[in-house]
Design a protein around this motif. Structure first.
Motif, PDB file in Angstrom:
ATOM      1  N   GLN A 105     105.531  -2.031  50.522  1.00 32.76           N
ATOM      2  CA  GLN A 105     106.477  -2.610  49.565  1.00 32.76           C
ATOM      3  C   GLN A 105     106.428  -4.143  49.569  1.00 32.76           C
ATOM      4  O   GLN A 105     106.206  -4.779  50.593  1.00 32.76           O
ATOM      5  N   ASP A 106     106.649  -4.701  48.380  1.00 32.99           N
ATOM      6  CA  ASP A 106     106.677  -6.158  48.198  1.00 32.99           C
ATOM      7  C   ASP A 106     105.402  -6.825  48.709  1.00 32.99           C
ATOM      8  O   ASP A 106     105.432  -7.842  49.413  1.00 32.99           O
ATOM      9  N   ARG A 111     100.125  -5.207  42.963  1.00 34.94           N
ATOM     10  CA  ARG A 111     100.384  -5.919  41.708  1.00 34.94           C
ATOM     11  C   ARG A 111      99.075  -5.949  40.919  1.00 34.94           C
ATOM     12  O   ARG A 111      98.377  -6.953  40.876  1.00 34.94           O
ATOM     13  N   ASP A 114      96.720  -4.467  34.197  1.00 36.32           N
ATOM     14  CA  ASP A 114      96.423  -3.403  33.235  1.00 36.32           C
ATOM     15  C   ASP A 114      95.132  -3.798  32.524  1.00 36.32           C
ATOM     16  O   ASP A 114      95.090  -4.783  31.792  1.00 36.32           O
ATOM     17  N   GLU A 135     103.958   2.263  42.681  1.00 39.45           N
ATOM     18  CA  GLU A 135     104.303   1.289  41.641  1.00 39.45           C
ATOM     19  C   GLU A 135     104.425  -0.107  42.246  1.00 39.45           C
ATOM     20  O   GLU A 135     104.741  -0.245  43.418  1.00 39.45           O
ATOM     21  N   PRO A 136     104.137  -1.152  41.454  1.00 38.62           N
ATOM     22  CA  PRO A 136     103.832  -1.140  40.016  1.00 38.62           C
ATOM     23  C   PRO A 136     102.370  -0.843  39.685  1.00 38.62           C
ATOM     24  O   PRO A 136     102.005  -0.789  38.519  1.00 38.62           O
ATOM     25  N   ALA A 137     101.533  -0.650  40.713  1.00 35.37           N
ATOM     26  CA  ALA A 137     100.109  -0.414  40.450  1.00 35.37           C
ATOM     27  C   ALA A 137      99.873   0.848  39.638  1.00 35.37           C
ATOM     28  O   ALA A 137      98.996   0.888  38.769  1.00 35.37           O
ATOM     29  N   SER A 139     101.327   2.331  37.217  1.00 34.74           N
ATOM     30  CA  SER A 139     101.412   2.210  35.757  1.00 34.74           C
ATOM     31  C   SER A 139     100.153   1.576  35.185  1.00 34.74           C
ATOM     32  O   SER A 139      99.631   2.004  34.145  1.00 34.74           O
ATOM     33  N   ALA A 140      99.628   0.554  35.872  1.00 32.64           N
ATOM     34  CA  ALA A 140      98.395  -0.092  35.425  1.00 32.64           C
ATOM     35  C   ALA A 140      97.217   0.856  35.539  1.00 32.64           C
ATOM     36  O   ALA A 140      96.332   0.887  34.668  1.00 32.64           O
TER      37      ALA A 140
END
Length: 301
Positions: A105-106, A111, A114, A135-137, A139-140
């Motif tokens: 996390q963080d 990161r 896309d 996430e957030p990876a 989604s990309a």
């Protein structure tokens, strides 16, 4: 950026594995890791043009990662950068394989950019592993994979990991979705058992292949088998080797498979049985080169 029909885009995590030294769990070495990063390094070492797109942070670990990737010949133009720290994976080798506890996390590691607009510029796009479920990876990865499925050859290596940080199903639903999009799925027997619990791994491979995919099942010392919709399965034994360390062997196999596919022009065409056998044999020898020594960098057979 080095793109083109013979190049591979690898989207995913590059992190640091903390590995026991000499079997002593109290002493650990920091080792370059992350399945996609290992695949990118392997492709570079095998002479395949590769662009690695990951998240690179601002700490000393990130500088080590960047140096290793550049030394292999990987292009880092599409990496996302920040001052966040690098993710860590604490390796726990055991009789049943290597388990991990993750510190994710963080971190800069997940990161990811896309790259759906760039996916069609490459002969093949490789995704999978932690970046596909964290996430957030994630989604990309999903967006890029969907574009690659339309405009390129999408290769998915689920690399299922179990850890409390990944949610109740360890990301299995997201990985099954990626497999359904893929043109090529490379998975271990353990991956298949975790993605489709209660089903025979071979039967799960046949069902995936029936949708027009090339599905490659690896079984460690049991060798590998490729499944397609039109031909009988093709099996190749594992390359004999005196094992020193198996960490990264599956990633080396994936790099060998992709490298051979690109060299034979199979990014754009469905390989025949003899071509598939050649690819499996080559990938097996590449994986053996990693098992024969400590570290995850393969050498060409």
């Amino acid at each position: 950026m080095t793109g083109g029909p013979g190049a591979v885009l690898v989207l995913g995590e590059a992190l640091i594995d903390l590995v026991p030294v000499g079997g002593d769990g109290g002493v650990r070495a920091a080792r370059f890791g992350g399945a996609p990063a290992n695949v990118a390094v392997g492709l570079g070492r095998l002479g395949t043009p590769v662009v690695f797109a990951g998240g690179l942070g601002g700490d000393g670990f990130a500088r080590t990662i960047e140096e290793r990737l550049r030394d292999s010949g990987a292009d880092l133009t599409l990496c996302a950068r920040s001052e966040l720290p690098t993710a860590l994976a604490v390796a726990e080798p055991g009789a049943g394989g290597t388990g991990y506890h993750f510190h994710l996390q963080d971190t800069a590691t997940f990161r990811l950019p896309d790259l759906s607009a760039q996916a069609g510029l490459f002969g093949a796009v490789y995704v999978g592993g932690l970046a596909a479920v964290v996430e957030p990876a994630a989604s990309a990865v999903r967006a890029t994979a969907a574009a690659a499925a339309e405009h390129s050859l999408l290769v998915v290596d689920p690399n299922v990991r179990r850890d409390r940080t990944l949610g109740d199903d360890d990301g299995a639903a997201a990985l099954r979705e990626l497999c359904s999009l893929a043109h090529v799925v490379k998975a271990s027997d353990e991956d298949m058992e975790r993605l489709w619990p209660g089903a025979d791994p071979e039967e799960s491979c046949r069902k995936l292949a029936a949708g027009g995919r090339l599905v490659v099942l690896t079984r460690g010392a049991g060798g590998s088998t490729a499944y397609t919709a039109a031909e009988p399965p093709v099996s190749v034994p594992a390359t004999p080797v005196d094992i020193v360390d198996t960490i990264g062997a599956g990633d080396a196999f994936a790099a060998g498979l992709l490298s051979r596919m690109g060299a034979s022009g199979s990014f754009a065409a469905a390989p025949g049985p003899q071509e598939v056998r050649d690819m499996l044999s080559y990938a097996s020898r590449v994986a053996a080169s990693v098992c024969a020594r400590a570290g995850t960098e393969p050498s060409a057979p």
